[in-house]
Design a protein around this motif. Structure first.
Motif, PDB file in Angstrom:
ATOM      1  N   MET A 192      20.614 -20.616   7.774  1.00 42.34           N
ATOM      2  CA  MET A 192      21.236 -19.464   8.439  1.00 42.34           C
ATOM      3  C   MET A 192      20.305 -18.912   9.520  1.00 42.34           C
ATOM      4  N   LEU A 193      19.033 -18.767   9.181  1.00 46.11           N
ATOM      5  CA  LEU A 193      18.085 -18.133  10.094  1.00 46.11           C
ATOM      6  C   LEU A 193      17.694 -19.053  11.247  1.00 46.11           C
ATOM      7  N   GLU A 194      17.649 -20.341  11.002  1.00 39.57           N
ATOM      8  CA  GLU A 194      17.312 -21.266  12.088  1.00 39.57           C
ATOM      9  C   GLU A 194      18.419 -21.319  13.133  1.00 39.57           C
ATOM     10  N   ASP A 195      19.640 -20.994  12.728  1.00 38.20           N
ATOM     11  CA  ASP A 195      20.731 -20.879  13.710  1.00 38.20           C
ATOM     12  C   ASP A 195      20.538 -19.660  14.603  1.00 38.20           C
ATOM     13  N   GLU A 196      19.946 -18.602  14.041  1.00 37.68           N
ATOM     14  CA  GLU A 196      19.734 -17.365  14.800  1.00 37.68           C
ATOM     15  C   GLU A 196      18.435 -17.384  15.595  1.00 37.68           C
ATOM     16  N   TYR A 197      17.417 -17.994  15.041  1.00 38.66           N
ATOM     17  CA  TYR A 197      16.083 -18.009  15.664  1.00 38.66           C
ATOM     18  C   TYR A 197      15.734 -19.459  15.997  1.00 38.66           C
ATOM     19  N   LYS A 198      16.185 -19.881  17.161  1.00 41.86           N
ATOM     20  CA  LYS A 198      16.117 -21.297  17.531  1.00 41.86           C
ATOM     21  C   LYS A 198      14.687 -21.828  17.615  1.00 41.86           C
ATOM     22  N   GLU A 199      13.729 -20.964  17.954  1.00 41.14           N
ATOM     23  CA  GLU A 199      12.340 -21.405  18.123  1.00 41.14           C
ATOM     24  C   GLU A 199      11.559 -21.386  16.811  1.00 41.14           C
ATOM     25  N   ALA A 200      12.148 -20.828  15.787  1.00 41.17           N
ATOM     26  CA  ALA A 200      11.406 -20.595  14.539  1.00 41.17           C
ATOM     27  C   ALA A 200      11.228 -21.881  13.741  1.00 41.17           C
ATOM     28  N   LYS A 201      10.116 -21.915  13.004  1.00 44.94           N
ATOM     29  CA  LYS A 201       9.871 -22.988  12.042  1.00 44.94           C
ATOM     30  C   LYS A 201       9.767 -22.363  10.653  1.00 44.94           C
ATOM     31  N   ILE A 202      10.555 -22.893   9.738  1.00 53.63           N
ATOM     32  CA  ILE A 202      10.513 -22.449   8.344  1.00 53.63           C
ATOM     33  C   ILE A 202      10.304 -23.680   7.483  1.00 53.63           C
ATOM     34  N   ALA A 203       9.158 -23.761   6.827  1.00 53.37           N
ATOM     35  CA  ALA A 203       8.862 -24.883   5.932  1.00 53.37           C
ATOM     36  C   ALA A 203       9.076 -24.423   4.491  1.00 53.37           C
ATOM     37  N   ILE A 204       9.888 -25.165   3.744  1.00 55.47           N
ATOM     38  CA  ILE A 204      10.149 -24.867   2.341  1.00 55.47           C
ATOM     39  C   ILE A 204       9.364 -25.870   1.498  1.00 55.47           C
ATOM     40  N   ILE A 205       8.366 -25.385   0.751  1.00 54.27           N
ATOM     41  CA  ILE A 205       7.543 -26.256  -0.075  1.00 54.27           C
ATOM     42  C   ILE A 205       7.941 -26.091  -1.535  1.00 54.27           C
ATOM     43  N   ASP A 206       8.533 -27.131  -2.098  1.00 51.47           N
ATOM     44  CA  ASP A 206       8.887 -27.157  -3.510  1.00 51.47           C
ATOM     45  C   ASP A 206       7.680 -27.719  -4.256  1.00 51.47           C
ATOM     46  N   VAL A 207       6.893 -26.854  -4.910  1.00 47.95           N
ATOM     47  CA  VAL A 207       5.644 -27.327  -5.518  1.00 47.95           C
ATOM     48  C   VAL A 207       5.861 -28.027  -6.857  1.00 47.95           C
ATOM     49  N   LEU A 208       7.106 -28.070  -7.340  1.00 50.08           N
ATOM     50  CA  LEU A 208       7.458 -28.822  -8.544  1.00 50.08           C
ATOM     51  C   LEU A 208       6.742 -28.309  -9.786  1.00 50.08           C
ATOM     52  N   THR A 209       6.374 -27.042  -9.758  1.00 47.46           N
ATOM     53  CA  THR A 209       5.852 -26.359 -10.934  1.00 47.46           C
ATOM     54  C   THR A 209       6.144 -24.883 -10.745  1.00 47.46           C
ATOM     55  N   ALA A 210       5.547 -24.036 -11.556  1.00 47.79           N
ATOM     56  CA  ALA A 210       5.789 -22.595 -11.458  1.00 47.79           C
ATOM     57  C   ALA A 210       4.543 -21.853 -11.903  1.00 47.79           C
ATOM     58  N   SER A 211       4.679 -20.549 -12.023  1.00 47.19           N
ATOM     59  CA  SER A 211       3.624 -19.672 -12.503  1.00 47.19           C
ATOM     60  C   SER A 211       2.337 -19.909 -11.709  1.00 47.19           C
ATOM     61  N   LEU A 212       1.192 -19.915 -12.370  1.00 45.68           N
ATOM     62  CA  LEU A 212      -0.067 -19.989 -11.627  1.00 45.68           C
ATOM     63  C   LEU A 212      -0.356 -21.378 -11.050  1.00 45.68           C
ATOM     64  N   GLY A 213       0.499 -22.364 -11.332  1.00 50.39           N
ATOM     65  CA  GLY A 213       0.408 -23.626 -10.587  1.00 50.39           C
ATOM     66  C   GLY A 213       0.919 -23.396  -9.174  1.00 50.39           C
ATOM     67  N   GLN A 214       2.045 -22.734  -9.076  1.00 46.44           N
ATOM     68  CA  GLN A 214       2.571 -22.295  -7.779  1.00 46.44           C
ATOM     69  C   GLN A 214       1.562 -21.357  -7.113  1.00 46.44           C
ATOM     70  N   GLY A 215       1.001 -20.439  -7.909  1.00 43.29           N
ATOM     71  CA  GLY A 215      -0.001 -19.523  -7.379  1.00 43.29           C
ATOM     72  C   GLY A 215      -1.214 -20.225  -6.819  1.00 43.29           C
ATOM     73  N   LEU A 216      -1.642 -21.288  -7.488  1.00 45.28           N
ATOM     74  CA  LEU A 216      -2.799 -22.054  -7.016  1.00 45.28           C
ATOM     75  C   LEU A 216      -2.546 -22.644  -5.638  1.00 45.28           C
ATOM     76  N   MET A 217      -1.335 -23.107  -5.388  1.00 44.53           N
ATOM     77  CA  MET A 217      -1.014 -23.674  -4.082  1.00 44.53           C
ATOM     78  C   MET A 217      -0.991 -22.596  -2.999  1.00 44.53           C
ATOM     79  N   ILE A 218      -0.591 -21.386  -3.374  1.00 44.04           N
ATOM     80  CA  ILE A 218      -0.626 -20.276  -2.413  1.00 44.04           C
ATOM     81  C   ILE A 218      -2.076 -19.947  -2.059  1.00 44.04           C
TER      82      ILE A 218
END
Length: 298
Positions: A107-133
């Motif tokens: 939806m947002l890439e249609d509105e903001y043509k220059e924008a880059k949005i990367a979606i990273i599925d870290v395939l875990t949760a909790s502090l495993g996800q936190g560690l990647m952040i």
């Protein structure tokens, strides 16, 4: 070069102070507890101890994934400022939240043509996800580019190890992880399973261990056997109101390896709903994540 922002969701279970001090935008999931709906907000709306005490007394929380609108509300102000987004999100194998993030992205890439949005599925949760952040923010601080961080996260997530043990096999039975007979048999024999998240980000049993003490020792053993370049690594440990056992796990790990840091925090309510009081998890970057069962016959 356009500026960019690291964004996450509340399943990362990082300490509230870390989120605040690093100005990390996040998308909150929601949960229902004792007849009231809460935002999953790192223990602000409902104290972790009160949450787990309620579960110990028989309360069964209900969780809701973040919808596309929740992502839109967090992403859109960032894009308005002319900045790009790297979203480090909870496993697609655990929550439909990942799908919501992709809908908002389109939806947002249609509105903001220059924008880059990367979606990273870290395939875990909790502090495993936190560690990647934590890793992403460290790289950004050192001047790494949007693309360098995205590539690092995508490459590294398959080496992000998750190991979990739980106290109550009946909780696994309710979640459909094991049969009623296995739960009864395991409870009588004091069997404690060790679980992991596989290459699809889904929970699988790895091995059965007799007794809680041995299960905690097995978590430490997995770290010792699979951790690489320990002096450069941060290990994260999270728990369902089991602070003393989390600290014991840290001691066992540090007997064999010297690491850069060990971060301990509670498992938040949304992830904790599927864990249980007493759940204990460790996350680290090392050898390729486990994708198979060693011993499941309980």
């Amino acid at each position: 070069m356009r500026e960019f922002v690291i964004v996450t969701d509340s399943c990362c279970d990082l300490p509230e102070d870390y989120i605040k001090n690093n100005n990390i935008p996040y998308v909150p999931l929601t949960y229902r507890f004792k007849g009231k709906e809460y935002l999953d907000d790192f223990g602000v709306s409902l104290n972790y101890r009160d949450f787990y005490e309620g579960m110990k007394n028989g309360e069964i929380p209900q969780t809701s994934q973040a919808n596309p609108d929740a992502f839109y509300k967090v992403f859109e102000p960032i894009l308005k400022e002319g900045k790009d987004i790297i979203y480090v999100g909870v496993s697609s194998g655990l929550s439909g939240t990942h799908n919501s993030s992709n809908i908002a992205k389109e939806m947002l890439e249609d509105e903001y043509k220059e924008a880059k949005i990367a979606i990273i599925d870290v395939l875990t949760a909790s502090l495993g996800q936190g560690l990647m952040i934590i890793k992403a923010l460290e790289m950004k601080e050192k001047g790494s580019s949007f693309e360098e961080i995205v590539n690092y996260l995508e490459d590294t997530k398959m080496y992000l190890n998750t190991y979990i043990t739980v106290n109550d096999l009946n909780h696994l039975k309710r979640g459909g992880r094991i049969s009623s007979a296995a739960a009864l048999f395991g409870t009588v024999l004091h069997i404690k399973p060790v679980l992991t998240l596989n290459n699809e980000g889904r929970v699988i049993p790895v091995i059965k261990v007799k007794g809680r003490k041995n299960a905690i020792g097995k978590l430490a053993e997995f770290v010792h056997n699979k951790l690489e370049n320990p002096e450069e690594q941060i290990i994260t440990i999270c728990h369902g109101d089991a602070q003393s056992e989390a600290e014991r796990l840290r001691e066992l790990i540090l007997k064999e390896v010297n690491v850069k840091d060990v971060i301990i925090n509670h498992i938040g309510p949304v992830v904790g709903t599927f864990g249980e009081p007493g759940a204990l998890s460790v996350f680290f970057i090392g050898k390729h994540r486990q994708n198979h069962v060693i011993d499941i016959d309980i």
